[in-house]
Design an enzyme around this catalytic site. Structure first.
Site, PDB file in Angstrom:
ATOM      1  N   LYS A   1       3.008  21.419 -11.679  1.00  0.00           N
ATOM      2  CA  LYS A   1       4.144  22.303 -11.384  1.00  0.00           C
ATOM      3  C   LYS A   1       4.913  22.709 -12.641  1.00  0.00           C
ATOM      4  O   LYS A   1       5.374  23.828 -12.753  1.00  0.00           O
ATOM      5  CB  LYS A   1       5.122  21.594 -10.432  1.00  0.00           C
ATOM      6  CG  LYS A   1       4.488  21.047  -9.164  1.00  0.00           C
ATOM      7  CD  LYS A   1       4.324  22.119  -8.133  1.00  0.00           C
ATOM      8  CE  LYS A   1       3.942  21.525  -6.787  1.00  0.00           C
ATOM      9  NZ  LYS A   1       3.678  22.574  -5.793  1.00  0.00           N
TER      10      LYS A   1
ATOM     11  N   ASN B   1      -1.778  19.350  -8.307  1.00  0.00           N
ATOM     12  CA  ASN B   1      -1.015  20.575  -8.569  1.00  0.00           C
ATOM     13  C   ASN B   1      -0.038  20.316  -9.701  1.00  0.00           C
ATOM     14  O   ASN B   1       0.845  19.462  -9.580  1.00  0.00           O
ATOM     15  CB  ASN B   1      -0.238  20.997  -7.313  1.00  0.00           C
ATOM     16  CG  ASN B   1      -1.177  21.368  -6.190  1.00  0.00           C
ATOM     17  OD1 ASN B   1      -2.065  22.205  -6.362  1.00  0.00           O
ATOM     18  ND2 ASN B   1      -1.015  20.725  -5.039  1.00  0.00           N
TER      19      ASN B   1
ATOM     20  N   ASP C   1      -4.523   9.184 -11.581  1.00  0.00           N
ATOM     21  CA  ASP C   1      -5.657   8.398 -11.086  1.00  0.00           C
ATOM     22  C   ASP C   1      -5.327   6.901 -11.084  1.00  0.00           C
ATOM     23  O   ASP C   1      -5.663   6.179 -10.143  1.00  0.00           O
ATOM     24  CB  ASP C   1      -6.895   8.678 -11.945  1.00  0.00           C
ATOM     25  CG  ASP C   1      -8.152   8.009 -11.398  1.00  0.00           C
ATOM     26  OD1 ASP C   1      -8.402   8.122 -10.185  1.00  0.00           O
ATOM     27  OD2 ASP C   1      -8.870   7.366 -12.187  1.00  0.00           O
TER      28      ASP C   1
ATOM     29  N   ARG D   1     -14.046   2.872   5.031  1.00  0.00           N
ATOM     30  CA  ARG D   1     -13.916   2.576   3.596  1.00  0.00           C
ATOM     31  C   ARG D   1     -13.186   3.687   2.834  1.00  0.00           C
ATOM     32  O   ARG D   1     -13.061   3.627   1.622  1.00  0.00           O
ATOM     33  CB  ARG D   1     -15.312   2.344   3.004  1.00  0.00           C
ATOM     34  CG  ARG D   1     -16.002   1.086   3.566  1.00  0.00           C
ATOM     35  CD  ARG D   1     -17.168   0.626   2.683  1.00  0.00           C
ATOM     36  NE  ARG D   1     -18.247   1.598   2.629  1.00  0.00           N
ATOM     37  CZ  ARG D   1     -18.659   2.178   1.507  1.00  0.00           C
ATOM     38  NH1 ARG D   1     -18.121   1.911   0.353  1.00  0.00           N
ATOM     39  NH2 ARG D   1     -19.673   3.047   1.545  1.00  0.00           N
ATOM     40  N   LYS D   2     -12.741   4.724   3.556  1.00  0.00           N
ATOM     41  CA  LYS D   2     -12.047   5.838   2.894  1.00  0.00           C
ATOM     42  C   LYS D   2     -10.538   5.646   2.953  1.00  0.00           C
ATOM     43  O   LYS D   2      -9.970   5.413   4.018  1.00  0.00           O
ATOM     44  CB  LYS D   2     -12.368   7.163   3.598  1.00  0.00           C
ATOM     45  CG  LYS D   2     -13.794   7.635   3.421  1.00  0.00           C
ATOM     46  CD  LYS D   2     -13.976   8.996   4.095  1.00  0.00           C
ATOM     47  CE  LYS D   2     -15.412   9.469   3.974  1.00  0.00           C
ATOM     48  NZ  LYS D   2     -15.640  10.735   4.701  1.00  0.00           N
TER      49      LYS D   2
END
Lengths: 227, 227
Positions: free
Chosen positions: A172, A170, A148, A193-194
Site C-alpha cells: 500500500k 498488497n 512470510d 493440513r491447510k
C-alpha cells in the site's frame, strides 16, 4: 542436485575462509536473536517492553529465534522429512535461517509474540540498510520475507512444521528503511493440513497501513519425504 | 521516522566498525555483480554462457546489477521522488540493494537477461546457504524476493522506476538450497501506470515447476513525492 550443493559448500569453505569461520563459530552458540541488541531503535525497544509485560500473566509468549537450527530440532526434521541417505549432507548443517543471516542491525531485526488462545501473532520489525529496494525504502522482497516469517510463525503455532503454499501481498505504501513496524497475523481458517492466514503490516503508531497479505500454509505430512 | 534512520546508521557505524568498513569500501567500487564469481556452480555458468551467446546479435541483453546505487541513478531518483529536505540523509547513501547485500555465494546469486522486443525477462538464480527456510531448502521469503526482482526488472524495462503493488505467489515444490533455477517473466498487460506481469520458476533442466506468480507494478509518478 542436493549432492552438488555439498560440493558447492566445500568450495565456499576453501575459497572464502573468513565467511566460513564466522559461519562455523555461530553454529556452536545457538544464540537467541529475538531479543534487543544495540541496533534496536527506541521505538522498537518500547514496543518490545510492552509485549514483554503482556507475557507476565502467560497469555502472550515471546518466540525464540535462531540463526542456526538447534540440533534437536534438526534431528526431528531429518528423521521425519529427509531421506536418510541425505541426512549427513553438509547443506543442512551449514545453512542459516535467511531472515537471521545478517549482522545485527543491517538486515531483519524482529521479534515475534504469540497468543495461542486468541490464535494471534504479532511481529515487531525494524528493516536495516541492507534491505533496500527503491532508494531509502524497503525492498519488496524484504517486505514479503518478513510477512512470510510473521504468517509462518502464526501457522506453525497451530500446524507444527509448515511450508508456504501461497502468499498474496498488497503493497500500500513504501516502508522507510530502518523504521519500526508491526505485523498482526491471525489464522482465518483450517481445513485438514491447510492453514489460511491473513495479516496487516502497519507503522509502529498504527497510522500507516504499509501492506496487507493472505497466506496459505501446509502442515508437512510425516508420511511424505521432501527429498 | 526518516531522520531517526540517519541517527540509527550513525549508531551502527560507531558500534560495528567492521561491517561499516566493508560497507564503505564497497560504496566506492560500484562493481557489477551480475557476472560469474567463484561460487557459481557449473550449471549456472553453462546457462550464463548460453544467454551471453544470445546477446551477440543484440536480441537479448544482460542487465548490470549493483550493490550500491550508482550516483547518477541516485541523483535522478532524488530529484524526482524524494523531498529535497531529505536529499542529504545518510539513509539513502548507505543502503545496499537487498538481494546483493550478501557475500559472494552465500545469498542471492543471479543474473537477468531481457529481450525488449518480446517483452521477456529471464533470471538465472542460485540461492546460497544463508537463504535457508525449512532445513536444506530455500526460505519462502527468499523465493518471494527473487521473484520480486525478476518481475520488477521486467516491469522496469517498460515502466522505468517501478514499485511493487501486488505479488501473488504459488509455491509448488520446495527448492533445494544451492540449486540453480530459471525464472521466466513476461508483461501480460499495461494499463496507464499499472503493469501486470507473470512468471514461472523452474529447475534449470525445466523438469520441476517450483513456483508461479503474478505481479502488479506501478510506474512512479514524477509529480508525486515518495516522502
Amino acid at each position: 542436485m542436493l549432492r552438488s550443493c555439498a560440493t558447492h559448500l566445500r568450495t565456499l569453505r576453501s575459497g572464502s575462509v573468513e565467511v566460513w569461520r564466522s559461519f562455523s563459530s555461530e553454529k556452536v552458540t545457538h544464540k537467541d536473536h529475538a531479543v534487543p541488541n544495540p541496533s534496536w531503535s527506541k521505538d522498537l525497544r518500547i514496543l518490545f517492553d510492552q509485549f514483554m509485560k503482556k507475557c507476565e500473566d502467560g497469555s502472550w509468549k515471546r518466540l525464540s529465534s535462531y540463526r542456526i537450527i538447534p540440533p534437536e530440532h534438526l534431528k526431528d526434521f531429518q528423521t521425519q522429512f529427509i531421506d536418510p541417505s541425505y541426512s549427513k549432507e553438509e547443506y543442512i548443517l551449514k545453512g542459516q535461517l535467511f531472515t537471521r543471516s545478517f549482522e545485527d542491525g543491517m538486515g531483519f531485526e524482529y521479534v515475534v509474540f504469540c497468543n495461542d488462545v486468541e490464535k494471534k501473532v504479532v511481529c515487531l520489525f525494524q528493516g536495516g540498510p541492507f534491505l533496500q529496494g527503491v532508494p531509502g525504502f524497503l525492498h519488496g522482497g524484504a517486505t514479503a520475507s518478513i510477512i512470510d516469517v510473521a504468517l509462518g510463525k502464526c501457522a506453525a503455532r497451530a500446524g507444527g512444521i509448515v511450508m508456504t503454499a501461497n502468499l498474496n501481498i498488497n503493497y500500500k505504501r513504501p516502508i522507510p528503511l530502518c523504521s519500526v513496524s508491526v505485523i498482526n497475523s491471525q489464522i482465518d481458517k483450517i481445513e485438514g493440513r491447510k492453514l489460511f492466514l491473513s495479516c496487516n503490516f502497519q507503522s509502529s503508531d498504527e497510522k500507516i497501513l504499509y501492506a496487507d497479505a493472505t497466506g496459505l500454509f501446509i502442515k508437512l505430512d510425516p508420511k511424505k519425504r521432501l527429498t
